[in-house]
Structure formats: C-alpha cells, structure tokens
Design an enzyme around this catalytic site. Structure first.
Site, PDB file in Angstrom:
ATOM      1  CG  ASP A   4      41.732  50.631  53.631  1.00  0.00           C
ATOM      2  OD1 ASP A   4      40.701  49.936  53.750  1.00  0.00           O
ATOM      3  OD2 ASP A   4      42.435  50.609  52.603  1.00  0.00           O
ATOM      4  CG  HIS A  29      38.979  49.944  50.901  1.00  0.00           C
ATOM      5  ND1 HIS A  29      39.493  48.865  51.587  1.00  0.00           N
ATOM      6  CD2 HIS A  29      38.929  49.557  49.600  1.00  0.00           C
ATOM      7  CE1 HIS A  29      39.763  47.881  50.731  1.00  0.00           C
ATOM      8  NE2 HIS A  29      39.411  48.275  49.525  1.00  0.00           N
ATOM      9  CD  GLU A  62      40.109  45.448  47.049  1.00  0.00           C
ATOM     10  OE1 GLU A  62      40.590  44.345  46.789  1.00  0.00           O
ATOM     11  OE2 GLU A  62      40.452  46.116  48.060  1.00  0.00           O
ATOM     12  CD1 TRP A 122      43.692  48.430  41.489  1.00  0.00           C
ATOM     13  CD2 TRP A 122      44.250  46.524  42.510  1.00  0.00           C
ATOM     14  NE1 TRP A 122      42.554  47.906  42.039  1.00  0.00           N
ATOM     15  CE2 TRP A 122      42.858  46.729  42.675  1.00  0.00           C
ATOM     16  CE3 TRP A 122      44.830  45.390  43.085  1.00  0.00           C
ATOM     17  CZ2 TRP A 122      42.040  45.840  43.378  1.00  0.00           C
ATOM     18  CZ3 TRP A 122      44.021  44.506  43.782  1.00  0.00           C
ATOM     19  CH2 TRP A 122      42.645  44.722  43.925  1.00  0.00           C
ATOM     20  CG  ASP A 125      51.237  43.359  50.034  1.00  0.00           C
ATOM     21  OD1 ASP A 125      51.583  43.855  48.944  1.00  0.00           O
ATOM     22  OD2 ASP A 125      50.075  42.967  50.262  1.00  0.00           O
ATOM     23  CB  THR A 177      51.076  47.754  56.379  1.00  0.00           C
ATOM     24  OG1 THR A 177      49.955  48.620  56.605  1.00  0.00           O
ATOM     25  CG2 THR A 177      52.156  48.504  55.635  1.00  0.00           C
ATOM     26  CD  GLU A 178      45.979  44.428  53.890  1.00  0.00           C
ATOM     27  OE1 GLU A 178      47.152  44.724  53.553  1.00  0.00           O
ATOM     28  OE2 GLU A 178      45.011  44.445  53.097  1.00  0.00           O
TER      29      GLU A 178
END
Ligand code: ACM
Length: 501
Positions: free
Chosen positions: A140, A211, A275, A343, A370, A416-417
């Site tokens: 990413d 990304h 994105e 998603w 998350d 997991t940001e």
C-alpha cells in the site's frame, strides 16, 4: 445443557447419545475421508470407546478437530496441558458443513507490519473459528511487505517509513517513529504452508494502480511524475499518486506477480484496484497521449486498462484476479474472470453478479472490523461506522437479488492504519470476528442466543488462547487511547435497511 450447546460456530446438526468418552489426545483422533460429503464438511462421532472423524477433505478434518477441541473445554485452547487425566466428552454425533465457501478475513500488514509469528498466530485464530481465507494486504502507500528478488528496492526502500499519523488528526505532523518490515519469500511460503495445514488459503494482494506510494518511493520511474521524489507515505487516506501506463510499468508488475505466484498457490490473486484518483493521468500530457494511443475514451480509462492487463496475465497463468468493486466502474470485463470484492456496500456486489462476476461480500457498513465498536467515549481511535458485535452478527452476506451461484462468500476486513500492534488487532477483531464466523459458517441466528454462548463459553476459549479481545462491557483502561483523534462516520438510512434479513 451439554457441551454441544457451547459450540461456536453453531454446527448444522447434533445428535447426542448416552455416555461419556474419555479421550487421551484429541489431536490423535482418527480420520476417514468421505468425498461424498460437501467440501469442508465433516461428521464427528463420539462414542464411549473413542472418536472418529469422517471428513470430506483435509479442511473438513481440520474443522472437525476444532469442534472436538471446543467440546473438550477452554483448557484445550491452552498451549500446554495443565491437568492430569483424559479429556471428558459427551457422546453424540455432530454433522456439519459451511454455508459459504469463502469465509475470509483480510489482514492489512502494509499499514502496520505484523511479524511472521504474529501472522501465524492470526492464522491459528482464524482456524479456531473455521474461517478459510486469509487475505494478506501486502502493499500500500504506507509499505511494501513482500520481498521481490527482481526489484530489491521495493522492500529496501518501500518497506520502511519515517513515521505515522497519530490517529486521524488533520495536520501533516507524524509521530516521528520510524518503522516497517517485510517478509522474505521463505517466510511467506511458511505462512502459506502453516495456513494450508489448517484448512486456510492465503490470498495475497498487490494493490495497483493506486495505493502505490511505497513502490513509487523505491522506483519513481513507475509513476506519472518520475522526476518527483516521494517517500513512503506517512499519512492515511487516498493518495493521488498512481502508476503510469507505460509498457515498462506493466512489465514490472507482471514480473512482480510472477514472483507472487511462485509463493502463493491460491487460484485467486488480489490486484487491488480500489481508490484510484484519475487526476494525475488527466493532467499529464504523456498519460493523455498513451490513453489516446490505446484507443481509450479518456485518461481515466487507464485504470481499467491497467487492471485488465494484470487480470489477463493471471489468467494466462491459470489464476484469477480479485479486485475491489471500483474495478466494475473501471469497466473490467467479466470475461477476465475477475472476482469482485464488494466493499463500498452491497449494491456493487449485486451489480457485479448481474454483470457476470463472482463476488465476495465485504461491505464496509458491516464487516470492517477496524471500525468503532461502540459510541462509548473511551472507544480507542473511533473511526468509520459504528458496528457493534450485534451489528456484525446481524450481517447477512446474501442480499436480496444476489444469485447464489455468483456469491463465493464473505470477508471481514482488519485494516491497520490505527492498529499498530497485535494487541490492537486483537481488540478490533475479537469478539466480532467470532460473530462473523458464525454468520458465514452457519448463517447466523438469534443474537440473544448467541450472546450468552459467546460470553460464557467462547470468551473463556479466547482467554485461554491469550486473545486480548474487547470486553463486552467496553475497553479496559490500557486499551483506550485518550486524546488520540478518530474520524467517526454515520450510516445512512439505506445502510441500516440492508442486511437485516
Ligand atoms: C478499501 O477499503 N479501500 C478496499
């Protein structure tokens, strides 16, 4: 109440019989394969004289062993035996099989690297819940985690960053704490083998053509602006930096995929596609000329064109691409065999299926783990939609109008940001992943029946495994992050109406 009533996920059928079985070693239970059973299905026969596992395949045998472990009680989830004498089991037959063939969980190891040992532990936790796909998000903007022999800078440079945003603040500053890491091929092969032994397929993802900041930091020539020096991104969000559409860049990523295919036997390989801002292509003369040369209507069509090249490459090698649902808007042809991960909601999955794509449902309104678990002021770094344990349990992966033959299954996501340690991952994933596991294995049920089963029987198993789940009453003091900002979002009425059936 018998031990059979404590099972999670709930099995299809239990037929108790009189008596008790005293078992010295559950792991040594004999297995007989019966290919007449549905894939991953099993029958567990417990009699006073012993236990027999009848399984459709190796995966079914793994699931049967997990059921047996649950029947032995929470102590069977410890790493070592802490009592003398045999395990005591009720007699009876459990007949079981999964509703859905793809019961996945994405683990984002790109934003925050998780060590090999932590990934192996996560595999164990998936296996304990009869989940069968680990989607490893390997690349990413914030990190490139898979070593590629041909392009060493991907991990030498792209595997490390100088700091990270603290929560979701709006400013440019970071915590200034360098970190990173990557997996050599041997580590990934070990993860694949370990997961395979537990009935779990590892689906790798190389995210493109957006990304990609970590790749561009390593090889600027892959970008639209090769003269710009980029660092591995220290912010979260959607970066405008995308790949250029030169043939050399297509070749680069085909070569990357070839090394990925050597490690991962999965028939499905993630290529991202989510994105992807088209601004750079639109504003760049070289990209505009390339789009025209390729006969595309606009530079933005480079998105679908690039992914199509990758999907073709995989198909020529006997594999299929998995792309996030933006690939539909990018014009991906179902003939490429691309599987769509829905998603942004359920509608994209329905559209994808209608167009002839196979679909994995992963709607962020339901199964992004998350996202915040409660509206409690102490909820750590509250981002995304409010999705409680009950909300996740109420999720139904087959929305009205979804053709069953197109629905491969469903997948929960652990981005997991904001989860910088394995302890934070435990907190976000559990116990909601246990609720999700029941939804995809047995179709879910009544939350008022599930909740006491979870609280009284399953949480003690997680305790024995050492999982630092979110307590049902809210975070423990050390699980909070006072003062670290999140970015909550609200669900719309339409979101609320979906998936309640
Ligand atoms: C995604 O959450 N960007 C797939």
């Amino acid at each position: 109440m018998s031990a059979f009533d404590t099972l999670l996920p709930r099995p299809v059928r239990v037929e108790p019989s009189p008596g008790e079985c005293l078992l010295a070693d559950p792991a040594a239970a004999p297995v007989r394969l019966d290919p007449a059973l549905q894939a991953e299905g099993y029958r567990l026969e417990i009699e006073p004289a012993g236990v027999l596992i009848v399984a459709a395949d190796e995966a079914g045998a793994c699931h049967a062993r997990q059921t047996l472990r649950q029947l032995c009680g929470p102590a069977a989830f410890r790493a070592a035996r802490i009592h003398d004498g045999p395990w005591r089991l009720p007699c009876g037959t459990v007949t079981d099989q999964p509703r859905l063939g793809w019961r996945g969980c994405l683990l984002d190891v790109a934003r925050h690297f998780r060590t090999k040992a932590e990934v192996l532990r996560f595999v164990d936790l998936l296996a304990a819940h009869k989940l069968n796909v680990l989607h490893l998000h390997l690349t990413d903007d914030q990190g490139w985690r898979i070593q590629i022999d041909r392009y060493p800078r991907l991990t030498e440079v792209g595997g490390w960053r100088t700091g990270s945003m603290v929560g979701r603040h709006d400013g440019p500053e970071t915590d200034g704490r360098p970190h990173g890491g990557f997996y050599p091929a041997a580590d990934l092969a070990e993860i694949v083998g370990y997961a395979g032994d537990r009935g779990i397929r590892v689906v790798p993802e190389i995210d493109m053509p957006g990304h990609v900041r970590a790749a561009l930091a390593a090889y600027p020539e892959l970008g639209v602006h090769p003269d710009r020096s980029l660092e591995v991104w220290t912010s979260w969000g959607v970066s405008e930096d995308v790949l250029n559409a030169e043939e050399s860049t297509v070749d680069f990523f085909r070569n990357v995929l070839d090394e990925v295919l050597e490690i991962f036997p999965s028939p499905v390989i993630g290529i991202g596609g989510d994105e992807v801002p088209v601004t750079q292509w639109e504003n760049d003369p070289r990209s505009r000329a390339r789009a025209a040369e390729l006969g595309l209507a606009s530079p933005g069509d480079l998105h679908g064109w690039f992914l199509g090249r990758m999907a073709d490459h995989l198909r020529e090698r006997g594999r299929r691409a998995l792309g996030w649902d933006e690939v539909l808007d990018a014009g991906t042809d179902p003939g490429t065999g691309t599987v769509v991960g829905s998603w942004r909601g359920e509608e994209a999955g329905l559209r994808a299926a209608a167009a002839g794509h196979d679909v994995v449902m992963c709607p962020e309104q339901w199964v992004y783990l998350d996202h915040r678990q409660s509206a409690h002021p102490d909820e750590p770094i509250p981002v995304g939609f409010l999705r409680s344990l009950e909300d996740v349990y109420r999720y139904r992966p087959c929305p009205d109008g979804m053709p069953a033959e197109r629905l491969l299954g469903a997948q929960a996501q652990v981005w997991t940001e904001h989860l910088d340690t394995a302890r934070r991952v435990d907190y976000a994933a559990f116990p909601r992943l246990a609720a999700f596991a029941e939804v995809v294995w047995s179709g879910g049920g009544d939350f008022t029946e599930f909740l006491p089963r979870l609280r009284e029987h399953h949480l003690p198993r997680l305790d024995a495994l050492g999982v630092e789940y979110r307590p049902l009453s809210g975070p423990l003091p050390w699980q909070t992050r006072p003062g670290v900002p999140g970015r909550p979002r609200d669900l719309t009425m339409a979101d609320h109406q979906h998936s309640t059936g």
